[in-house]
Design an enzyme around this catalytic site. Structure first.
Site, PDB file in Angstrom:
ATOM      1  N   ASP A 210       4.563 -10.951   5.093  1.00 42.16           N
ATOM      2  CA  ASP A 210       5.135  -9.648   5.466  1.00 42.16           C
ATOM      3  C   ASP A 210       4.023  -8.608   5.503  1.00 42.16           C
ATOM      4  O   ASP A 210       2.923  -8.846   5.040  1.00 42.16           O
ATOM      5  CB  ASP A 210       6.188  -9.234   4.418  1.00 42.16           C
ATOM      6  CG  ASP A 210       5.582  -9.248   3.021  1.00 42.16           C
ATOM      7  OD1 ASP A 210       5.637 -10.300   2.356  1.00 42.16           O
ATOM      8  OD2 ASP A 210       4.989  -8.234   2.619  1.00 42.16           O
ATOM      9  N   ASP A 212       4.223  -5.784   3.835  1.00 40.77           N
ATOM     10  CA  ASP A 212       4.533  -4.919   2.697  1.00 40.77           C
ATOM     11  C   ASP A 212       5.312  -3.695   3.207  1.00 40.77           C
ATOM     12  O   ASP A 212       6.229  -3.874   4.009  1.00 40.77           O
ATOM     13  CB  ASP A 212       3.258  -4.562   1.912  1.00 40.77           C
ATOM     14  CG  ASP A 212       3.579  -4.146   0.481  1.00 40.77           C
ATOM     15  OD1 ASP A 212       4.418  -4.822  -0.150  1.00 40.77           O
ATOM     16  OD2 ASP A 212       3.025  -3.144   0.006  1.00 40.77           O
TER      17      ASP A 212
HETATM   18  N1  LIG Z   1       4.677  -7.505  -0.086  1.00 38.73           N
HETATM   19  C1  LIG Z   1       4.517  -8.232  -1.192  1.00 38.73           C
HETATM   20  N2  LIG Z   1       4.252  -7.634  -2.377  1.00 38.73           N
HETATM   21  C2  LIG Z   1       4.070  -8.370  -3.487  1.00 38.73           C
HETATM   22  N3  LIG Z   1       4.143  -9.699  -3.514  1.00 38.73           N
HETATM   23  C3  LIG Z   1       4.407 -10.327  -2.378  1.00 38.73           C
HETATM   24  N4  LIG Z   1       4.548 -11.639  -2.100  1.00 38.73           N
HETATM   25  C4  LIG Z   1       4.807 -11.743  -0.791  1.00 38.73           C
HETATM   26  N5  LIG Z   1       4.860 -10.548  -0.191  1.00 38.73           N
HETATM   27  C5  LIG Z   1       4.611  -9.639  -1.173  1.00 38.73           C
END
Ligand SMILES: Nc1ncnc2[nH]cnc12
Ligand SMILES: CSC[C@H]1O[C@H](OP(=O)(O)O)[C@H](O)[C@@H]1O
Length: 288
Positions: A210, A212
């Site tokens: 992703d 974030d």
């Molecule tokens: N955006 C994110 N923040 C923290 N841990 C994660 N693991 C996978 N995506 C994450």
């Protein structure tokens, strides 16, 4: 001195199923640092010995803050592991590191708090170097293996370890970008520190799931999105590990990390805490 490889794998979110090892055997390993996340599975992949441990336990029961990182690393060391590879889901703070890509990270920023971050303590003080927390030769081998599997992999990147379990606010996400972090997760610290104290070369292969929460006009990350992207990429990760095993040199040459404790222990032999020394037998027995 050259010897045989024995690769320890710490499998993160979406990777609890392991690696389909040949002649696999499940073993409960006892550690003086408490309970590891679960039993390890040991077996071979392309003739190389691997030992696998699911970081969050069977069925993903253990949150990042409650993982017993010390027991996990100690247990792998007790199994005779020579090198550790962490496989992790990561969010991206860097536009170029897109969901579906892999990142073989080379640096960490530690924003975790309250976790047991060292095997050492009162009665046995040690300071290892952590300037270069990732083993270069493991990282290069991972990059080569993922590339050979036709996936996009970034060679290097800074991983920010956050406490969680909630994902970051948008302001935090942008702050971490401004600090120069490329990717984010909740588990690499103190895992990487402890591996160094245990004289185990460590590398982390992250799978970007992703972006974030820093992108304007886009919803922030959620766990469902993370697991969906992981599910789509887990086969590539498993194939890359097979390729990694097949391409390892037959003999493992010694690494300087195998001797990380050579000059690290400060406590005079006569002042050392005997009970702690006994607990440290697997981690530091070589120098005690
Ligand atoms: N955006 C994110 N923040 C923290 N841990 C994660 N693991 C996978 N995506 C994450
Ligand atoms: C399920 S999303 C957040 C979760 O995923 C990552 O776990 P791991 O590093 O063990 O793959 C991240 O660090 C969080 O723990």
């Amino acid at each position: 001195m050259a010897g045989a490889w024995h690769i320890g794998i710490v499998g993160g979110s979406g990777l609890a199923a392991g690696l389909d090892l040949e002649n696999a055997q499940e073993i409960e390993v006892e550690s003086p640092f408490g309970l590891p996340s679960g039993p390890v599975t040991t077996g071979t992949l392309g003739g190389v010995r691997f030992t696998f441990l699911a970081r969050h336990g069977a069925g993903h029961r253990i949150p990042p803050s409650a993982v017993n990182y010390r027991a996990n690393i100690d247990a792998l060391k007790r199994c005779g592991v020579t090198d550790v590879i962490a496989l992790s889901a990561i969010g991206s703070l860097n536009e170029a590191m897109a969901p579906g890509h892999f990142v073989a990270v080379d640096q960490f920023i530690d924003r975790t708090s309250g976790r047991e971050g060292s095997f050492f303590g009162p009665g046995m003080v040690a300071h290892v170097s952590l300037a270069d927390p990732v083993c270069d030769r493991l990282r290069s081998a991972l990059v080569a293996a993922v590339t050979a599997e036709g996936a996009t992999v970034h060679d290097g990147g800074t991983y920010l370890a956050m406490e969680g379990p909630q994902f970051s606010t948008r302001a935090e996400s942008r702050l971490y970008q401004a600090w120069g972090a490329d990717v984010i997760g909740m588990t690499a610290m103190p895992e990487a520190r402890l591996a160094r104290e245990a004289e185990l070369p460590y590398a982390l292969l992250g799978m970007v799931t992703d972006y974030d929460s820093w992108r304007e006009n886009e919803a922030g990350v959620d766990a469902a999105a993370v697991l969906a992207v992981m599910a789509a990429n887990v086969a590539t990760a498993q194939q890359a590990m097979r390729r990694f095993a097949a391409d390892l040199p037959p003999e493992r040459e010694a690494s300087p990390i195998d001797r990380a404790l050579d000059f690290a222990i400060m406590t005079a032999p006569a002042q050392r805490d005997r009970a702690l020394a006994a607990k440290l037998q697997a981690v530091a027995g070589r120098v005690l």
